[in-house]
Design a protein around this motif. Structure first.
Motif, PDB file in Angstrom:
ATOM      1  N   THR A 315       0.844  -1.197   0.000  1.00 57.31           N
ATOM      2  CA  THR A 315       0.000   0.000   0.000  1.00 57.31           C
ATOM      3  C   THR A 315       0.881   1.250   0.000  1.00 57.31           C
ATOM      4  N   LEU A 316       1.917   1.193   0.818  1.00 52.81           N
ATOM      5  CA  LEU A 316       2.805   2.352   0.915  1.00 52.81           C
ATOM      6  C   LEU A 316       3.538   2.597  -0.413  1.00 52.81           C
ATOM      7  N   LEU A 317       4.004   1.524  -1.030  1.00 53.59           N
ATOM      8  CA  LEU A 317       4.689   1.684  -2.317  1.00 53.59           C
ATOM      9  C   LEU A 317       3.782   2.374  -3.332  1.00 53.59           C
ATOM     10  N   SER A 318       2.532   1.943  -3.339  1.00 52.72           N
ATOM     11  CA  SER A 318       1.582   2.527  -4.299  1.00 52.72           C
ATOM     12  C   SER A 318       1.374   4.004  -3.996  1.00 52.72           C
ATOM     13  N   TRP A 319       1.228   4.281  -2.700  1.00 58.25           N
ATOM     14  CA  TRP A 319       0.974   5.676  -2.302  1.00 58.25           C
ATOM     15  C   TRP A 319       2.173   6.548  -2.667  1.00 58.25           C
ATOM     16  N   ALA A 321       4.476   5.975  -4.920  1.00 63.58           N
ATOM     17  CA  ALA A 321       4.609   6.129  -6.379  1.00 63.58           C
ATOM     18  C   ALA A 321       3.658   7.207  -6.875  1.00 63.58           C
ATOM     19  N   ALA A 322       2.456   7.234  -6.291  1.00 67.51           N
ATOM     20  CA  ALA A 322       1.473   8.238  -6.728  1.00 67.51           C
ATOM     21  C   ALA A 322       1.837   9.627  -6.224  1.00 67.51           C
ATOM     22  N   SER A 323       2.622   9.688  -5.155  1.00 64.30           N
ATOM     23  CA  SER A 323       2.961  10.994  -4.567  1.00 64.30           C
ATOM     24  C   SER A 323       4.280  11.544  -5.087  1.00 64.30           C
ATOM     25  N   THR A 324       4.879  10.848  -5.999  1.00 65.97           N
ATOM     26  CA  THR A 324       6.150  11.306  -6.559  1.00 65.97           C
ATOM     27  C   THR A 324       6.061  11.211  -8.080  1.00 65.97           C
ATOM     28  N   SER A 355       2.629   3.524 -12.424  1.00 71.19           N
ATOM     29  CA  SER A 355       3.704   4.463 -12.090  1.00 71.19           C
ATOM     30  C   SER A 355       4.603   4.763 -13.286  1.00 71.19           C
ATOM     31  N   GLY A 356       4.302   4.197 -14.414  1.00 69.76           N
ATOM     32  CA  GLY A 356       5.142   4.435 -15.581  1.00 69.76           C
ATOM     33  C   GLY A 356       6.473   3.716 -15.487  1.00 69.76           C
ATOM     34  N   GLY A 357       6.443   2.491 -14.995  1.00 66.82           N
ATOM     35  CA  GLY A 357       7.664   1.669 -14.985  1.00 66.82           C
ATOM     36  C   GLY A 357       8.617   1.998 -13.865  1.00 66.82           C
TER      37      GLY A 357
END
Ligand SMILES: Cc1cc2nc3c(=O)[nH]c(=O)nc-3n(C[C@H](O)[C@H](O)[C@H](O)COP(=O)(O)OP(=O)(O)OC[C@H]3O[C@@H](n4cnc5c(N)ncnc54)[C@H](O)[C@@H]3O)c2cc1C
Length: 1015
Positions: A315-319, A321-324, A355-357
């Motif tokens: 969940t954190l990785l996804s968050w 990735a979306a926040s950067t 996340s675009g790779g």
């Protein structure tokens, strides 16, 4: 006594060099080396010592005077290798001597790890850092190979130890530098290879410009090829050494002047290892953002799903990735026992796509089994856990392999998929890294993984070196090159500070000094700093990472590569392509036939292909580099943007594809004027999505997956053609790489001729990297989709044609004739777009079309334009060589309609598409663009139902006299007549002139190549 390679070793005076390794010669991982020398012929199997040591090893190989070796080695090819290797021996062997071997002189004296030759003849050599312990004590020899004919056996450790063996095997004179365990097969196989080329070792070893091959035995199972010596495979590490230390001239040295061993050649990556503290969720994200701001590459997070004080890692990785925007993310490492691999595969692919790779996948076999069991996970023994991880990797890769046929079947008793649907494919080839400390896990890493990710806290330098050795050996055994496994390291207990307090605890300069050997001597290329301190993150990113990059660039004499390729991958290479010369900037994205990603890039939407190399530049400069490289190859060039080419061949057989899909930015340059700059690798779905929030759109085609590059350089007959014209009609500027590799911008002011050519025949004059277009104000549009009975095909076509011509310009309609099948009659699928949100006006415009025949099905919606351009990317699986015929028509007369009906009813057509042009398309003067067809009202395209369609072709030929010109994007035929129809005079003559100016050598030759005008 006959020096075997005297030419090399006789030069120069004696010159002993001290060892200056910081941690003591033998204990320092950078060091290691041994030499095989030997006594007189026969005494130790004919291995000659004097060439190395300058002395007769009277007592056999152990008598080598290693100082003499170092001193005599001055400049030649093998000499330099020997020097590198032997300098380590000079000092390292001093205090302890080892004796090994059972042949004369096997006992060690006070110099080197020289093992006496065996009987039958041979000399065995031990060396490598791991031959010694920290105190310099010899640790023993595990492998001593033997090859009777060659008489030289070498043992060492990949990348850590190095050996030089010089021998005279009777008929064969051998010069060998070896890294790794040299088995008899490798060794035996190399010598004849050298001899086939008519070169003895003296010539071979003399080096300099004459270097053709030093016979390098390696432990990697022949995993590289010396370009100048293509028949001879050598180990990549040894080759690396060759290219760095020998071909390049001077031996490489560490900062202290020590000889260094080769690294694995990856680019350097830096990141953080952040605590996913559930008590401060925003803090974890903020640290990741600080990581990005500091210029670092990665944020990584530990994964302990049984630990409630930690956030769930996925969940954190996804968050994060979306926040950067740019930051890459990875678990560090994912707890496999609680993460079913089949679901992990889909989750990872999904996050990578979103996340675009930017995702890599680090996996662990599991630890803290009580916690795992408490969460319902199964308890596994260490051996079972490794097996489970092994199976998990197979499962994950099978699911990602969307291009493979059939369901995914992989795994075994712990994890398996049994016919699961494959996909989605991730956006890029996600690397699987393993956190591995024990040999069994490390062997798995060598066999299957893309990276090894240990932590400094769990492994000291000696353990890292040993791990590298195990991984390299396992990789070799699996037929892989060690460079296929990136070495990554978590830096724990490290801190950037004012004063030195210990290893990686001190000022940035100290960090560089301490990390550099890990890069250039151990091959570590990624460092993740464990910290939650924003100031540490900043200093690491701003002070340590750039300085280490710089230092490494100085130390590395060869530019980073994407890592080596395995022997099997190299075997799949195609003739005519110099793979070794791929520019360094392009190497990481280059895909070869033997690569895992190949299946995803080889085909296009319509065509199957087997290119020899796919280059994927990331920016226009790289695109220029790619073109310059490609034009030097003895292989055809294909340019690809979206891969939807029908006329253009953006794949091929054995050639080089320059794939521009990464040049896909859509930028609104001027909101008021609607000026947009678009990378040609973007797809029209991307463009529609990016412009929609601004109330803008560009009429392109009828398919969101089509690429900007192919369509915006040819025409662009789209859903709003009658209202807004062709796509090229709005093209204001283009950025190109010309055939000679130079980059130019063409607009009305700078180069109107070139701009003119790009607007219709762009593929002939350059590789277009970006276009600037004026978008139109478009909000919602009315889209109608319906089917009509087409039993009276000709009548329907005439009526539809007349209705379209009479309709207001807001209406554009496409019709597809679908031949009757299995007793049912032919159908017409009709789409109509009313370019405006006036529903009443739209209904009025569309109603006459719906009334043209028995209406079988219909729907009409008010929708944003971008809804008409759904995304259509993904790996292509084109499996054929399509046949398509294209023509333009003024009117759908009775005769023309009969002709079209005959084509559709030929039994060999999948359908005929008729697209309305006219309207705004015909407002443009015929000579304003290289698409001169400005009076026709319809574009026809007939699709053949097979590679050979003679009946359809006959019907088409009968229709042709009634047509007028052709839109080349829908044509697969080639030849002068086709060109004349696509570019009626005076367009063709002007294009031939421009071809002569911009592409006289016909570099761009796969999409309606226009012959240059005669001089
Ligand atoms: C399903 C489908 C629907 C289509 N619908 C329409 C439509 O409604 N209207 C319409 O007008 N066309 C349509 N087309 C045709 C399409 O416009 C062309 O095939 C176009 O060339 C595809 O562009 P691409 O970038 O995807 O192609 P690619 O396969 O990437 O390239 C095709 C060729 O274009 C050239 N090319 C590509 N990129 C560049 C570049 N950057 N610089 C120079 N040359 C380049 C090359 O010669 C290449 O061989 C459709 C095609 C398909 C497959």
């Amino acid at each position: 006594m006959r020096p075997v390679i005297r030419g090399v070793f006789e030069r120069g005076p004696s010159r002993a060099r001290p060892c200056r390794a910081r941690e003591g010669c033998c204990g320092h991982p950078a060091w290691g080396g041994a030499v095989a020398g030997g006594g007189a012929p026969g005494s130790a199997g004919g291995v000659r010592a004097e060439a190395v040591g300058g002395q007769d090893g009277a007592d056999g190989v152990a008598g080598v005077d290693v100082r003499g070796v170092g001193s005599d080695v001055q400049g030649g090819a093998v000499g330099q290798i020997a020097e590198e290797v032997l300098l380590g021996v000079v000092e390292c062997g001093q205090d302890r001597l080892l004796g090994a071997g059972d042949a004369p002189g096997g006992a060690g004296q006070d110099r080197a790890a020289v093992l006496g030759g065996h009987d039958p003849p041979g000399a065995a050599v031990a060396g490598g850092r791991d031959a010694f312990d920290q105190a310099g004590r010899f640790q023993g020899v595990q492998h001593v190979g033997h090859h009777g004919a060659v008489d030289a056996q070498v043992r060492g450790e990949c990348g850590l130890g190095g050996q030089v063996a010089l021998g005279d095997g009777g008929e064969h004179v051998v010069a060998a530098a070896a890294f790794g365990q040299v088995g008899q097969d490798e060794f035996g196989g190399l010598v004849p290879a050298a001899e086939q080329h008519g070169q003895g070792p003296a010539e071979i070893a003399r080096g300099g410009a004459g270097l053709r091959a030093v016979v390098l035995g390696t432990g990697f199972g022949h995993s590289a090829i010396v370009p100048e010596y293509p028949d001879q495979e050598i180990g990549c590490q040894a080759y690396y050494l060759l290219s760095n230390a020998v071909v390049g001239g001077a031996p490489r040295r560490s900062a202290e002047g020590n000889p260094v061993m080769p690294d694995y050649g990856h680019d350097l990556l830096f990141g953080t290892f952040i605590t996913p503290d559930a008590g401060d969720p925003a803090g974890a994200v903020a640290r990741a953002q600080a990581t990005e701001q500091a210029g670092l590459d990665f944020a990584t997070f530990q994964d302990h799903p049984y630990q409630p004080r930690l956030l769930d890692t996925w969940t954190l990785l996804s968050w994060v990735a979306a926040s950067t925007e740019r930051l890459r993310v990875a678990p560090n490492v994912l707890n496999l026992p609680l993460r079913p691999p089949s679901v992990t595969a889909r989750a990872a692919a999904g996050l990578d796509l979103l996340s675009g790779g930017r995702l890599e996948l680090a996996l662990g076999s599991g630890a803290f089994w009580d916690g795992i069991a408490a969460m319902g996970g199964g308890r596994l023994t260490p051996g079972q856990a490794v097996d489970a991880l092994d199976q998990a990797i197979d499962v994950i890769r099978a699911l990602w392999d969307e291009g493979a046929r059939g369901g995914a079947r992989a795994g075994g008793g712990h994890h398996r998929v049994a016919g699961a649907k494959r996909g989605p494919a991730p956006a890029h080839d996600i690397g699987i890294w393993l956190g591995a400390y024990k040999p069994r896990m490390q062997r798995l890493t060598g066999r299957k993984a893309d990276g090894w990710l240990p932590s400094l806290g769990y492994a000291d330098l000696a353990a890292l070196a040993e791990g590298n050795r195990v991984i390299d050996a396992a990789a070799a055994e699996a037929g892989r090159a060690p460079g296929e496994v990136r070495r990554l390291l978590n830096l724990t207990g490290a801190e950037v500070g004012p004063a030195s307090r210990g290893f990686l605890q001190g000022p940035p300069g100290q960090w560089v000094d301490e990390l550099l050997p890990l890069v250039v001597e151990h091959g570590f290329s990624a460092f993740f700093l464990a910290t939650d301190d924003p100031e540490q993150i900043r200093r690491y990113g701003e002070e340590v990472a750039p300085a280490l990059r710089e230092a490494a660039a100085r130390e590395r004499t060869a530019p980073p590569t994407a890592g080596a390729r395995s022997a099997s991958a190299r075997a799949a290479r195609r003739d005519g392509i110099d793979y070794g010369a791929v520019p360094a900037s392009l190497a990481p994205g280059a895909v070869e036939p033997g690569d895992r990603e190949y299946g995803r890039v080889r085909h296009t939407y319509m065509r199957s292909g087997s290119p020899g190399l796919v280059l994927r530049p990331a920016d226009a400069d790289q695109a220029a580099e790619a073109l310059r490289y490609a034009r030097e190859q003895q292989a055809p060039l294909a340019v690809r943007s979206g891969g939807h080419g029908i006329s253009g061949r953006s794949t091929g057989d054995g050639g080089v594809v320059v794939d521009l899909s990464r040049l896909n930015r859509v930028e609104l340059l001027d909101r008021a004027g609607g000026l947009v700059r678009i990378g040609t690798g973007a797809r029209w779905s991307d463009v529609a999505a990016a412009l929609a929030p601004h109330g803008l759109a560009i009429s392109s085609g009828d398919h969101g997956g089509v690429g900007v590059g192919g369509l915006a350089t040819t025409g662009g007959i789209g859903w709003m053609a009658r209202r807004h014209g062709l796509t090229i009609d709005h093209l204001a500027a283009a950025e190109l790489v010309l055939a000679d590799g130079t980059r130019v911008r063409a607009d009305a002011g700078t180069d109107p001729d070139l701009l003119w050519a790009v607007r219709g025949a762009g593929a002939n004059v350059g590789l277009v990297t970006a276009v600037e277009l004026y978008a139109q104000q478009v909000g919602e549009v009315v889209f109608a989709d319906f089917a009509l009975d087409a039993a009276d095909t000709s009548g329907l076509l005439q009526a539809w044609g007349a209705a379209v011509e009479e309709a207001p310009r807001e209406l554009t309609s496409f019709l597809r004739l679908i031949p009757g099948r299995r007793g049912s009659g032919p159908l017409a699928g009709v789409q109509a777009v009313y370019a405006g949100d006036d529903v009443e006006a739209a209904r009025k415009a569309i109603a006459p079309l719906m009334a043209l025949g028995p209406l079988l099905d219909q729907q009409a919606v008010l929708a944003p334009y971008r809804a008409l351009m759904p995304a259509g990317g993904g790996p292509h699986r084109g499996a054929a060589e399509p046949v398509m015929r294209s023509a333009l028509l003024d009117h759908l007369t009775a005769e023309a309609a009969e002709g079209i009906a005959a084509v559709a009813g030929s039994g060999q057509s999948l359908g005929v598409h008729i697209r309305a042009v006219g309207g705004a398309v015909n407002d443009v003067a015929p000579d304003a663009t290289a698409y001169p067809h400005r009076h026709q009202n319809f574009s026809l395209a007939a699709i053949g139902a097979g590679p050979r369609v003679p009946a359809m072709e006959r019907a088409w030929e009968a229709l042709l006299p009634l047509t007028d010109g052709m839109y080349l994007s829908f044509e697969t035929g080639t030849g002068p007549e086709v060109l004349r129809r696509a570019f009626p005079e005076p367009a063709l003559s002007r294009l031939r002139e421009l071809k002569r100016r911009y592409d006289p050598d016909q570099v761009f030759a796969t999409n309606f190549p226009i012959p240059p005008a005669d001089r």
